[in-house]
Motif scaffolding. Sequence first.
Motif, PDB file in Angstrom:
ATOM      1  N   ALA A 334      33.565  34.009  46.320  1.00  0.00           N
ATOM      2  CA  ALA A 334      34.439  33.831  45.150  1.00  0.00           C
ATOM      3  C   ALA A 334      35.049  35.147  44.694  1.00  0.00           C
ATOM      4  N   LEU A 335      34.423  36.263  45.047  1.00  0.00           N
ATOM      5  CA  LEU A 335      34.834  37.561  44.510  1.00  0.00           C
ATOM      6  C   LEU A 335      36.311  37.903  44.736  1.00  0.00           C
ATOM      7  N   PRO A 336      36.852  37.751  45.956  1.00  0.00           N
ATOM      8  CA  PRO A 336      38.256  38.140  46.155  1.00  0.00           C
ATOM      9  C   PRO A 336      39.221  37.407  45.228  1.00  0.00           C
ATOM     10  N   SER A 337      39.087  36.082  45.139  1.00  0.00           N
ATOM     11  CA  SER A 337      40.016  35.316  44.299  1.00  0.00           C
ATOM     12  C   SER A 337      39.839  35.653  42.819  1.00  0.00           C
ATOM     13  N   LEU A 338      38.595  35.888  42.401  1.00  0.00           N
ATOM     14  CA  LEU A 338      38.353  36.216  40.989  1.00  0.00           C
ATOM     15  C   LEU A 338      38.924  37.587  40.636  1.00  0.00           C
ATOM     16  N   MET A 339      38.832  38.525  41.564  1.00  0.00           N
ATOM     17  CA  MET A 339      39.387  39.858  41.319  1.00  0.00           C
ATOM     18  C   MET A 339      40.900  39.811  41.164  1.00  0.00           C
ATOM     19  N   LEU A 340      41.529  38.807  41.748  1.00  0.00           N
ATOM     20  CA  LEU A 340      42.984  38.690  41.681  1.00  0.00           C
ATOM     21  C   LEU A 340      43.435  37.877  40.475  1.00  0.00           C
ATOM     22  N   ILE A 341      42.736  36.759  40.190  1.00  0.00           N
ATOM     23  CA  ILE A 341      43.206  35.833  39.160  1.00  0.00           C
ATOM     24  C   ILE A 341      42.667  36.180  37.770  1.00  0.00           C
ATOM     25  N   TYR A 342      41.458  36.750  37.688  1.00  0.00           N
ATOM     26  CA  TYR A 342      40.867  36.991  36.370  1.00  0.00           C
ATOM     27  C   TYR A 342      41.639  38.008  35.528  1.00  0.00           C
ATOM     28  N   PRO A 343      42.091  39.139  36.119  1.00  0.00           N
ATOM     29  CA  PRO A 343      42.903  40.054  35.309  1.00  0.00           C
ATOM     30  C   PRO A 343      44.150  39.391  34.730  1.00  0.00           C
ATOM     31  N   LEU A 344      44.816  38.534  35.523  1.00  0.00           N
ATOM     32  CA  LEU A 344      45.980  37.801  35.017  1.00  0.00           C
ATOM     33  C   LEU A 344      45.588  36.873  33.877  1.00  0.00           C
ATOM     34  N   CYS A 345      44.461  36.191  34.034  1.00  0.00           N
ATOM     35  CA  CYS A 345      43.964  35.323  32.955  1.00  0.00           C
ATOM     36  C   CYS A 345      43.763  36.122  31.673  1.00  0.00           C
ATOM     37  N   ILE A 346      43.139  37.287  31.816  1.00  0.00           N
ATOM     38  CA  ILE A 346      42.816  38.103  30.641  1.00  0.00           C
ATOM     39  C   ILE A 346      44.088  38.576  29.933  1.00  0.00           C
ATOM     40  N   VAL A 347      45.062  39.104  30.691  1.00  0.00           N
ATOM     41  CA  VAL A 347      46.267  39.618  30.030  1.00  0.00           C
ATOM     42  C   VAL A 347      47.095  38.486  29.419  1.00  0.00           C
ATOM     43  N   LEU A 348      47.148  37.337  30.066  1.00  0.00           N
ATOM     44  CA  LEU A 348      47.893  36.204  29.490  1.00  0.00           C
ATOM     45  C   LEU A 348      47.228  35.715  28.210  1.00  0.00           C
ATOM     46  N   ILE A 349      45.902  35.713  28.206  1.00  0.00           N
ATOM     47  CA  ILE A 349      45.178  35.325  26.995  1.00  0.00           C
ATOM     48  C   ILE A 349      45.467  36.309  25.864  1.00  0.00           C
ATOM     49  N   LEU A 350      45.351  37.610  26.154  1.00  0.00           N
ATOM     50  CA  LEU A 350      45.559  38.630  25.123  1.00  0.00           C
ATOM     51  C   LEU A 350      46.992  38.615  24.592  1.00  0.00           C
ATOM     52  N   LEU A 351      47.961  38.467  25.488  1.00  0.00           N
ATOM     53  CA  LEU A 351      49.368  38.458  25.061  1.00  0.00           C
ATOM     54  C   LEU A 351      49.693  37.235  24.210  1.00  0.00           C
ATOM     55  N   ASN A 352      49.015  36.137  24.458  1.00  0.00           N
ATOM     56  CA  ASN A 352      49.261  34.934  23.663  1.00  0.00           C
ATOM     57  C   ASN A 352      48.533  34.944  22.324  1.00  0.00           C
ATOM     58  N   VAL A 353      47.600  35.874  22.173  1.00  0.00           N
ATOM     59  CA  VAL A 353      46.862  35.963  20.910  1.00  0.00           C
ATOM     60  C   VAL A 353      47.565  36.883  19.910  1.00  0.00           C
ATOM     61  N   ILE A 354      48.163  37.954  20.419  1.00  0.00           N
ATOM     62  CA  ILE A 354      48.776  38.932  19.509  1.00  0.00           C
ATOM     63  C   ILE A 354      50.045  38.356  18.870  1.00  0.00           C
ATOM     64  N   GLN A 355      50.552  39.063  17.856  1.00  0.00           N
ATOM     65  CA  GLN A 355      51.728  38.588  17.132  1.00  0.00           C
ATOM     66  C   GLN A 355      52.959  38.527  18.036  1.00  0.00           C
ATOM     67  N   GLU A 356      53.825  37.580  17.722  1.00  0.00           N
ATOM     68  CA  GLU A 356      55.022  37.330  18.528  1.00  0.00           C
ATOM     69  C   GLU A 356      55.895  38.581  18.693  1.00  0.00           C
ATOM     70  N   LYS A 357      55.984  39.396  17.657  1.00  0.00           N
ATOM     71  CA  LYS A 357      56.877  40.556  17.711  1.00  0.00           C
ATOM     72  C   LYS A 357      56.430  41.587  18.747  1.00  0.00           C
ATOM     73  N   TYR A 358      55.142  41.530  19.138  1.00  0.00           N
ATOM     74  CA  TYR A 358      54.636  42.449  20.157  1.00  0.00           C
ATOM     75  C   TYR A 358      54.556  41.793  21.542  1.00  0.00           C
ATOM     76  N   ALA A 359      54.941  40.536  21.639  1.00  0.00           N
ATOM     77  CA  ALA A 359      54.758  39.800  22.896  1.00  0.00           C
ATOM     78  C   ALA A 359      56.044  39.071  23.282  1.00  0.00           C
ATOM     79  N   SER A 360      57.081  39.835  23.522  1.00  0.00           N
ATOM     80  CA  SER A 360      58.346  39.241  23.946  1.00  0.00           C
ATOM     81  C   SER A 360      58.248  38.818  25.415  1.00  0.00           C
ATOM     82  N   LYS A 361      59.273  38.127  25.890  1.00  0.00           N
ATOM     83  CA  LYS A 361      59.301  37.706  27.292  1.00  0.00           C
ATOM     84  C   LYS A 361      59.268  38.909  28.237  1.00  0.00           C
ATOM     85  N   LEU A 362      59.982  39.968  27.848  1.00  0.00           N
ATOM     86  CA  LEU A 362      60.003  41.163  28.687  1.00  0.00           C
ATOM     87  C   LEU A 362      58.615  41.780  28.811  1.00  0.00           C
TER      88      LEU A 362
END
Length: 429
Positions: A334-362
């Motif tokens: 499982a390690l290879p796939s988790l090393m690739l997908i988990y960081p993306l999961c984490i940043v998408l979660i964090l970006l969706n939690v912060i205020q809209e003005k700091y999380a534009s599409k760009l």
Amino acid sequence: MNKTKQTFVFGFALFAGFFGAGNLILPPLLGFNSGPDWWLVTLGFIISATIIPLLALFGHAKLQGTMIEFGNKVSPIFSLIFCLCIYIIIIALPCPRTAAVTHEMAIAPFFNTSPLLTSIIYFSLAFLFVVNRNNALEILGKYLTPIIVLILFAIIIVGVFCDVAPMRGSNFESPMVSGLLEGYQTYDAIAGLVTGGIVIISINNSTGNMSFIDKKIMIAKSGFIAMAGLFIIYTGLIALGAFYNSEFPSDISRAELLSGLATKTLGNFGGAFLGVLVGLACFTTAVAIIMSTADFFKALFKESQRAYIITTIVCCVTGIFIGQFQVSYIITIALPSLMLIYPLCIVLILLNVIQEKYASKLVFRWVAFITFLFSLPDFLQFVMPPEQLEPVTSYILFAKQNLGWVLPALTTFIVVSVFLKLKSREAKF
């Protein structure tokens, strides 16, 4: 039902959703290998297995949609591919792992049968339950989870107050990082993305015309309740693994260690009883995973029942093939796939939690791209000789700890945010 009672009902439901019995085998061995540093690995484990999943629920509270909403700001196509990858991973790895855990904890100690036979029977039964959508397992799950939690609390309390031999030293160079990366194997951040949407639907169906803000508060509070339960259990099991690490052989498996701790604290009957209950709880988890995946593909193909059946068959056949392997092997592959997908999961979660003005599409697009790019070395280390990656990883901070994506993602977030801020100021003038 008043709001407080509803919040606790949904909190316990969330806890049951996250409480994959297969996860229970991870914390004890982590503590076992950390010895006196158990509190450091606990910190790392809690970040990836409790705090990040809690933030995923906060993201759902803010978006009040489905998992696909988390990546839409990058692009709808990216979000669809991301969701497909998530479902492929949970079907190929944590779902079969439940069969392997069941065999090692509930079957192998009592019967001299092959893991392949266990896997065939296990996923054949799962297929019948998923196709018939019987609510028997849902009812069973309501009783299983509280019973297992009570047994675990008993094991933790008895174990903490027992006299044990001095602990062996730590096997980890970076205990906190080791705990953080082991938390990936719980799949709790992924579970936060998947189950959060289901909770939204449940709240909408049961609370009537509750306002957006009230639902947001209820989801957040329910998340706190669920994660508090996981925090106590994870911390307790890591501590027990550390306290008893000199009483078991150094090459003990995860399942054997959990069973051994149960036997040492509650006796032979307690250990056997926990094994059987964990096996049953793993089965309910597997059925839930297959059903949610089949529902996703059914909706993707315009409510096609054929898509539902085909997805269920693919999931069960995959489960039979991978579920026959040892738990340790499934965790390793499982390690290879988790090393690739988990960081993306984490940043998408964090970006969706912060205020809209700091999380534009760009911001979303650049941070997701850079995160993926700098996660590639962590993935490629499993398919390429280390010396070929050395010219690249030697220039990336924390690459040796498999966290080379963290600083680039943070730097990209800051740079793009500053760029957008300066651009907006220029536009005003």
